[in-house]
Motif scaffolding. Sequence first.
Motif, PDB file in Angstrom:
ATOM      1  N   SER A  67     -11.746  -1.879  -5.519  1.00  0.00           N
ATOM      2  CA  SER A  67     -12.531  -1.128  -4.536  1.00  0.00           C
ATOM      3  C   SER A  67     -11.625  -0.358  -3.587  1.00  0.00           C
ATOM      4  O   SER A  67     -11.915   0.780  -3.214  1.00  0.00           O
ATOM      5  N   GLY A  68     -10.495  -0.967  -3.198  1.00  0.00           N
ATOM      6  CA  GLY A  68      -9.598  -0.306  -2.249  1.00  0.00           C
ATOM      7  C   GLY A  68      -8.972   0.961  -2.793  1.00  0.00           C
ATOM      8  O   GLY A  68      -8.838   1.960  -2.067  1.00  0.00           O
ATOM      9  N   ASN A  69      -8.580   0.952  -4.067  1.00  0.00           N
ATOM     10  CA  ASN A  69      -8.008   2.164  -4.655  1.00  0.00           C
ATOM     11  C   ASN A  69      -9.034   3.295  -4.676  1.00  0.00           C
ATOM     12  O   ASN A  69      -8.711   4.460  -4.421  1.00  0.00           O
ATOM     13  N   HIS A  70     -10.296   2.959  -4.992  1.00  0.00           N
ATOM     14  CA  HIS A  70     -11.339   3.981  -4.964  1.00  0.00           C
ATOM     15  C   HIS A  70     -11.553   4.482  -3.534  1.00  0.00           C
ATOM     16  O   HIS A  70     -11.730   5.689  -3.313  1.00  0.00           O
ATOM     17  N   ILE A  71     -11.538   3.566  -2.574  1.00  0.00           N
ATOM     18  CA  ILE A  71     -11.746   3.946  -1.174  1.00  0.00           C
ATOM     19  C   ILE A  71     -10.678   4.936  -0.720  1.00  0.00           C
ATOM     20  O   ILE A  71     -10.983   5.951  -0.072  1.00  0.00           O
ATOM     21  N   SER A  72      -9.417   4.659  -1.037  1.00  0.00           N
ATOM     22  CA  SER A  72      -8.341   5.553  -0.591  1.00  0.00           C
ATOM     23  C   SER A  72      -8.477   6.942  -1.199  1.00  0.00           C
ATOM     24  O   SER A  72      -8.287   7.953  -0.520  1.00  0.00           O
ATOM     25  N   ARG A  73      -8.836   7.008  -2.493  1.00  0.00           N
ATOM     26  CA  ARG A  73      -9.029   8.323  -3.120  1.00  0.00           C
ATOM     27  C   ARG A  73     -10.262   9.019  -2.560  1.00  0.00           C
ATOM     28  O   ARG A  73     -10.256  10.231  -2.343  1.00  0.00           O
TER      29      ARG A  73
END
Length: 444
Positions: A67-73
């Motif tokens: 979820s965090g990688n998607h959030i940053s992008r």
Amino acid sequence: MTRQPVKLLVCKMAVPTIIAMVTTALYNVVDAAFIGRLSTGGTAGIGISFAYMTFIQALGFFFGHGSGNHISRALGAKNISSASVVATVGFITPFLLGLAAALVCLPNLSWLSRLLGAPADVVPYANDYLRYIVVATPFMMSALTLNNQLRLQGNARFGMVGIVSGAILNIVLDPLFIFTLGMGVSGASLATAISQLFAWGLLLYGTFRPESVHIRLRDFKPSWRVYYEIFRGGLPSLFRQVFNCAAAVSLNYCAALYAAPGQEASAVAAFAVVTRIMMFAFSVVLGFSQGFQPVCGYNFGAKLYGRVRESWVFATWVGTGFLLFISAVGLIFAPQIVALFRAEDPVLIEIGAVTLRWQCAAFPLVALFTTTGMLFQNIRMTGPATLLSVCRNGLFFLPALLLLPMWLGLTGVQMAQGVADVLTFLLSVPYAVWINRKLKNEMK
């Protein structure tokens, strides 16, 4: 994220992340240090329980990184609504899975301890430590998710506050419960559970701060699309942690199997101590490497590929330099370091010192494949990221742990991690060369 000098920005992101990672590792180190004053069996019991902790980490990091990688992008692309939905689904799902795990494991602690590799005389100690950890599973699992979400959206400082506060509370409660109240191994477990619950509350509060992506029940909209995003971003972490769990269990079995008769508990305890020492040292490199992840994610989303490459190269060199220093210290002072945990057991010290030296010999190589795997994970190259993530404690470590002791006995068990690190490094070199060239071409 897209304008500050890259090295300064990575360091700025890395400092709170390093503190959070070191503090997370400190939970296990402090418990082992206090319990080591009681008995070798207690130290071995904590080592057995570590395998269950890696199971918690597997799902926590999977949902946190996914979820965090998607959030940053998404934040880099100014898509706030998508970030909010994925953050909420990524938090609530591991909480529910952790609750299910607790309900299954709590009535079956002895079965769980034996499954994790506990010799018969260590099972009671493992049960005592597992009891409260199992109860706290949903909070521990979702706290790891929250910490990674906050870090990957650029709010690592508050994530650090939550983790550090919990660790300080754990350090205060450990001697109170273990010695003052006479709870022994159960006291260490209860202290960890309470401190993790406290950290969970602080981290959840951090998501409601103005600069954070908020966790709202109305945004809990699970769908195949959302889980696919989490799956793609978190798969390397899931594989890495699953193999970490398998490695921990296998190490427990092999330590007991190849130890001399009557020394099974000492051998299991020795490997438990070395695992915590190396985990504590590696947490610094892992924290620094994770410091470049939000920088990488934001700038990749903004198509600033030069900054992506610069952050990766910088993190790799800094990590390698630190591990060179740590390895030198470990090679020279191995017996003294192991004795800090259980000075009363010379067999534990002897086995632990040899194991620590074997691992330190290859430890500086770890930085390259760690940062390279994280780079692939952040730019959504799931295949290479997953491969590199599973080699160290999976594709190379498990066969080494199976084959080397057949020829070398306990020495083979002690060598296995170092051999796996060398092989993983050799595999990562061509991937590092390839992605370096690709990023240079993207810059052009």
